[in-house]
Design an enzyme around this catalytic site. Structure first.
Site, short mmCIF file in Angstrom:
data_model
loop_
_atom_site.label_atom_id
_atom_site.label_comp_id
_atom_site.label_asym_id
_atom_site.label_seq_id
_atom_site.Cartn_x
_atom_site.Cartn_y
_atom_site.Cartn_z
CB CYS A 185 -0.42 -7.59 7.90
SG CYS A 185 -0.08 -8.03 6.02
CB CYS A 235 -3.92 -7.93 6.70
SG CYS A 235 -3.35 -6.35 5.46
CB CYS A 277 -2.72 -7.31 1.84
SG CYS A 277 -1.36 -8.43 2.82
CB CYS A 333 8.01 -6.27 -9.78
SG CYS A 333 8.22 -8.12 -10.68
#
Length: 169
Positions: free
Chosen positions: A129, A81, A78, A149
């Site tokens: 997060c 985070c 991510c 996706c």
């Protein structure tokens, strides 16, 4: 533009309610996430484009992410985070212009339903997060048949052998 989109979505919700369909507000009551930051704190960490996708539920232009062409082994984390979300072994070329995966890492993602295009879609987000990543569809390859996706700007790639970044606090 965002204000116009919000106004349009409110109007659409009223129309759906008038004809007896649920007027979803998928982001109004998101589940609590372990990592909480203010908008200002997130804006200081991620790029404006990443903030728009992760926390305003935007979508990057198809074909704009260099991660779409990334072929090396590694992990996708991510961009907000640093939680690992996908293994590169589960990435495939979907032809959509966005990085696509057929399976996330266990416990990495949460889902919600969004009606932005009138019909329901399953949106997924980082389980730590809450950052919006993309949408999951049932047209992916075996063995799952899923296509996660993903917006490339919502991810960072960590090549195999490199240390994963520390989770943000």
């Amino acid at each position: 533009m965002k204000k116009e989109r919000r106004t349009l979505l409110k109007q659409l919700g009223a129309v759906l309610a008038a004809v007896g369909l649920p007027a979803a507000t998928p982001h109004a009551a998101e589940p609590p996430f372990p990592l909480k930051k203010t908008a200002a704190e997130w804006k200081a960490i991620v790029s404006p484009a990443a903030y728009d996708v992760l926390f305003e539920h935007g979508t990057e232009r198809a074909g704009s992410s260099p991660l779409n062409a990334e072929k090396r082994p590694g992990r996708y984390v991510c961009a907000a985070c640093n939680l690992p979300l996908f293994d590169a072994a589960h990435k495939y070329e979907s032809g959509t212009g966005w990085p696509s995966f057929w399976q996330p890492l266990p416990g990495a993602l949460g889902t919600s339903t969004d009606f932005k295009l009138i019909y329901p879609r399953t949106e997924y987000h980082c389980s730590r997060c809450g950052g919006h990543q993309g949408h999951v569809f049932n047209d992916g390859p075996k063995p799952t048949g899923k296509r996660y996706c993903n917006n490339g700007v919502a991810l960072a790639f960590v090549p195999q052998g490199a240390a994963l970044p520390a989770l943000r606090t």
